[in-house]
Design an enzyme around this catalytic site. Structure first.
Site, short mmCIF file in Angstrom:
data_model
loop_
_atom_site.label_atom_id
_atom_site.label_comp_id
_atom_site.label_asym_id
_atom_site.label_seq_id
_atom_site.Cartn_x
_atom_site.Cartn_y
_atom_site.Cartn_z
N LYS A 192 45.81 112.60 93.68
CA LYS A 192 45.93 112.31 92.25
C LYS A 192 44.90 113.18 91.53
O LYS A 192 43.70 112.88 91.52
CB LYS A 192 45.65 110.82 92.01
CG LYS A 192 46.25 110.22 90.77
CD LYS A 192 45.72 110.61 89.45
CE LYS A 192 44.38 110.17 88.99
NZ LYS A 192 44.01 110.87 87.72
N GLU A 266 32.09 111.12 95.98
CA GLU A 266 31.26 112.27 95.57
C GLU A 266 31.07 112.12 94.07
O GLU A 266 31.99 112.35 93.29
CB GLU A 266 32.00 113.58 95.87
CG GLU A 266 32.13 113.91 97.34
CD GLU A 266 30.81 114.32 97.96
OE1 GLU A 266 29.92 114.80 97.25
OE2 GLU A 266 30.68 114.15 99.19
N CYS A 302 28.65 119.06 89.16
CA CYS A 302 27.89 117.90 89.64
C CYS A 302 26.47 118.27 90.08
O CYS A 302 25.53 117.53 89.88
CB CYS A 302 28.64 117.24 90.78
SG CYS A 302 29.00 118.37 92.14
N GLU A 402 23.46 111.74 83.32
CA GLU A 402 24.20 112.99 83.50
C GLU A 402 24.90 113.33 82.19
O GLU A 402 25.77 112.58 81.74
CB GLU A 402 25.24 112.82 84.62
CG GLU A 402 26.00 114.09 84.91
CD GLU A 402 27.09 113.91 85.96
OE1 GLU A 402 27.87 112.96 85.88
OE2 GLU A 402 27.14 114.76 86.88
P1 NAD Z 1 36.06 110.74 86.06
O1 NAD Z 1 35.34 109.76 86.89
O2 NAD Z 1 36.21 110.48 84.63
O3 NAD Z 1 37.54 110.95 86.63
C1 NAD Z 1 37.77 111.35 87.97
C2 NAD Z 1 39.16 110.91 88.40
O4 NAD Z 1 39.23 109.49 88.46
C3 NAD Z 1 40.29 111.35 87.49
O5 NAD Z 1 41.35 111.79 88.29
C4 NAD Z 1 40.64 110.07 86.74
O6 NAD Z 1 41.97 110.02 86.28
C5 NAD Z 1 40.42 109.04 87.83
N1 NAD Z 1 40.17 107.65 87.37
C6 NAD Z 1 39.61 107.24 86.22
N2 NAD Z 1 39.51 105.88 86.20
C7 NAD Z 1 40.01 105.45 87.40
C8 NAD Z 1 40.17 104.17 88.00
N3 NAD Z 1 39.78 103.04 87.36
N4 NAD Z 1 40.70 104.08 89.23
C9 NAD Z 1 41.06 105.20 89.89
N5 NAD Z 1 40.95 106.46 89.38
C10 NAD Z 1 40.43 106.58 88.14
O7 NAD Z 1 35.34 112.16 86.32
P2 NAD Z 1 35.62 113.59 85.68
O8 NAD Z 1 35.22 113.60 84.24
O9 NAD Z 1 36.99 114.07 86.05
O10 NAD Z 1 34.62 114.49 86.51
C11 NAD Z 1 33.27 114.62 86.17
C12 NAD Z 1 32.41 113.80 87.10
O11 NAD Z 1 32.66 114.17 88.45
C13 NAD Z 1 30.92 114.08 86.89
O12 NAD Z 1 30.22 112.87 86.98
C14 NAD Z 1 30.57 115.00 88.05
O13 NAD Z 1 29.22 114.99 88.40
C15 NAD Z 1 31.44 114.43 89.13
N6 NAD Z 1 31.66 115.43 90.20
C16 NAD Z 1 31.05 115.20 91.40
C17 NAD Z 1 31.20 116.15 92.42
C18 NAD Z 1 30.55 115.94 93.76
O14 NAD Z 1 30.94 116.62 94.71
N7 NAD Z 1 29.57 115.06 93.89
C19 NAD Z 1 31.96 117.30 92.20
C20 NAD Z 1 32.55 117.47 90.96
C21 NAD Z 1 32.40 116.53 89.96
#
Ligand code: NAD
Length: 499
Positions: A192, A266, A302, A402
């Site tokens: 997804k 992650e 991240c 963040e």
């Molecule tokens: P987000 O948490 O807003 O969304 C991530 C995913 O989760 C999306 O596909 C979204 O549709 C889905 N989602 C949202 N609510 C959900 C729920 N209740 N249940 C299941 N799925 C749900 O994150 P984002 O804005 O897409 O990405 C940015 C974040 O990701 C930052 O915090 C960044 O640090 C982190 N990130 C971490 C890594 C790592 O490897 N540690 C890598 C890249 C990004």
């Protein structure tokens, strides 16, 4: 708006997205879709299918059937490896298209197209994990006591159906990081992607689908949080692997607790660069730290070091070099090779970044440069100028949370102990950077900092080494052998040798 990205969409031949279920591209059952908007211009690039709960169910059940009845988990090592090599070859063949699709998706400047992460990583991950397949072996445990006539033997088996939920910022990397070890382990997968980063995920899916994997092994459902929730709560999913924010990660962990799903997380970070007076050069440390927030994804990575802890003896010099670095920043059409930095992914996130900046000023940090948005035609996109706050106290919001934008918070320190204390005084523990030429100090401080990775005078990623977070930055690791193990269960046979 001075430029449009629609010609690049047409050149790439991108069409409105559908769902990939059991190797077929299908329209969502409810017929719903949403606009995919590029943050450089806020133009709608294509429409993406909005999966319903019924679509998620169909994808999960296709993956379940492929796992329970299909050949994939039962393939001989050589046969599964042939598929992995085929996928690696297809990803390499289409790497230019993938790089362009990622730029069109979220505005990563095309100037980074030659970078290892963008160019080779998708292929390398499939090659690397393909190489593990014939090494997933078991153990014969020495008989512990003669009281028991039993021989214990343990083997490794795939965890089952995996739901992989992606963030928007670099799916060109994050999708293969999850798919390659999961498929190598013998799992079947439903991906997804983020609703703000589906275009590249669909392009990768199109390419992988050319590899003719057995039916249902690999599925993709697009949509927002509801689609993610449907995947997390589906009883036929065995494991969720999630990359995204801490807030959503926490929700997923709670939801997965109902039926004790395996969970890999992650999450975000608030990593610190620690700059000692014996850094290779203050200019080198300042340029490397500042460019993490000002270039590429403008701090929307991240592992970004969005805090700089700088020894007081080199503090002013460090800030001067940061100011010089941002003179190299150029915004504009991301396909032009002199454009260095991406806009903020959405208007909502841009407002959040601006609110953090206001908060920093209110809390008494010193705004040295930035804090505003570029004027003129660039107002059509979501750009925010690179921003540096000095004299930041570690209790301020800009030092704790963040921001996911181009904001660096700089704090002075006097002693090594103080630097370590400041670095660790944060709920996150993802990564960090040390700038010192003293190897003893590098190891001492590197061990004391509670983060999953530490860059010593530099930073990068490799497919064969683990990446992930301590504390609230996640659970588990991606990359390397550790990620493969996360898609395997251990089974122990107890064999009565007397029968
Ligand atoms: P987000 O948490 O807003 O969304 C991530 C995913 O989760 C999306 O596909 C979204 O549709 C889905 N989602 C949202 N609510 C959900 C729920 N209740 N249940 C299941 N799925 C749900 O994150 P984002 O804005 O897409 O990405 C940015 C974040 O990701 C930052 O915090 C960044 O640090 C982190 N990130 C971490 C890594 C790592 O490897 N540690 C890598 C890249 C990004």
């Amino acid at each position: 708006m001075t430029f449009s990205l629609l010609p690049y969409r047409d050149q790439l031949g991108l069409k409105d997205g559908n769902l990939l279920i059991a190797n077929e591209w299908v329209a969502p059952q409810g017929g719903q879709s949403f606009d995919h908007v590029n943050p450089c211009t806020n133009e709608t690039i294509i429409k993406i299918a909005d999966a319903s709960e019924a679509d998620v169910n169909a994808a999960v059940m296709a993956a379940r059937k492929a796992f329970d009845e299909g050949p994939w988990p039962r393939l001989k090592a050589r046969e599964r490896r042939v598929y992995m090599d085929r996928i690696a070859g297809l990803l390499a063949e289409h790497s230019q298209e993938l790089i362009q699709a990622q730029t069109l998706d979220n505005g990563i400047p095309a100037m980074f197209g030659g970078a290892h992460i963008m160019k080779d990583m998708p292929e390398d991950l499939f090659k690397y994990y393909g190489g593990w397949i014939d090494k997933i072996d078991g153990k014969v445990h020495p008989v512990f006591t003669d009281q028991e006539p039993n021989q214990f033997i343990s083997i490794r088996q795939p965890v089952g159906v995996v739901g992989a939920i992606l963030p928007w910022n670099a799916p060109i990397l994050q999708m293969p990081l999850k798919l390659a070890p999961a498929l190598a382990a013998g799992c079947t997968v439903v991906v997804k992607p983020s609703e703000m980063g589906s275009l590249i995920a669909l392009k990768i899916a199109e390419i992988i689908n050319e590899a003719d994997l057995p039916e249902g092994v690999f599925n993709v459902v697009t949509g927002g949080p509801k689609v993610g929730e449907a995947l997390v709560t589906h009883p036929a999913v065995d494991k969720i692997t999630f990359t995204g924010s801490k807030a959503v990660g926490g929700r997923i962990l709670a939801a997965a607790g109902n039926d004790i799903k395996r969970v890999g997380l992650e999450l975000g970070g608030k990593s610190a660069s620690i700059v000692f007076p014996d850094a290779p050069s203050v200019e080198f440390a300042a340029t490397a730290t500042m460019s993490q927030v000002s270039m590429f994804l403008s701090g929307q990575v991240c592992s970004t070091t969005s805090r700089a802890l700088v020894h007081s003896s080199i503090y002013d010099e460090f800030i001067n070099h940061c100011e010089k670095q941002v003179q190299d920043v150029k915004f504009g059409n991301p396909f032009e090779l002199d454009v260095t930095s991406a806009p903020i992914i959405s208007k909502v996130q841009m407002e959040k970044v601006m609110t953090f900046i206001e908060r920093g000023e209110q809390e008494g940090a010193k705004l040295v440069f930035g804090g505003d948005r570029p004027e003129g035609d660039l107002q059509a996109g979501n750009w925010v100028n690179p921003t540096l706050f000095a004299d930041v106290d570690n209790t301020m919001q800009i030092a704790r949370e963040e921001i996911f934008g181009p904001v660096l918070a700089v704090t002075p320190f006097e002693t090594e102990e103080e630097a370590v204390r400041l670095a660790n005084d944060n709920p996150y523990g993802l990564s960090g950077g040390l700038y010192t030429t003293n190897i003893g100090r590098a190891l001492r401080v590197g061990k004391a900092v509670r983060t999953g990775t530490v860059g010593i005078n530099g930073y990068s990623f490799m497919p064969n080494s683990p990446f992930g977070g301590f504390k609230q930055s996640g659970l588990g690791r991606e990359g390397g052998e550790e990620a493969l193990n996360a898609y395997l269960e251990t089974k122990t046979f107890i064999i009565n040798e007397d029968v």
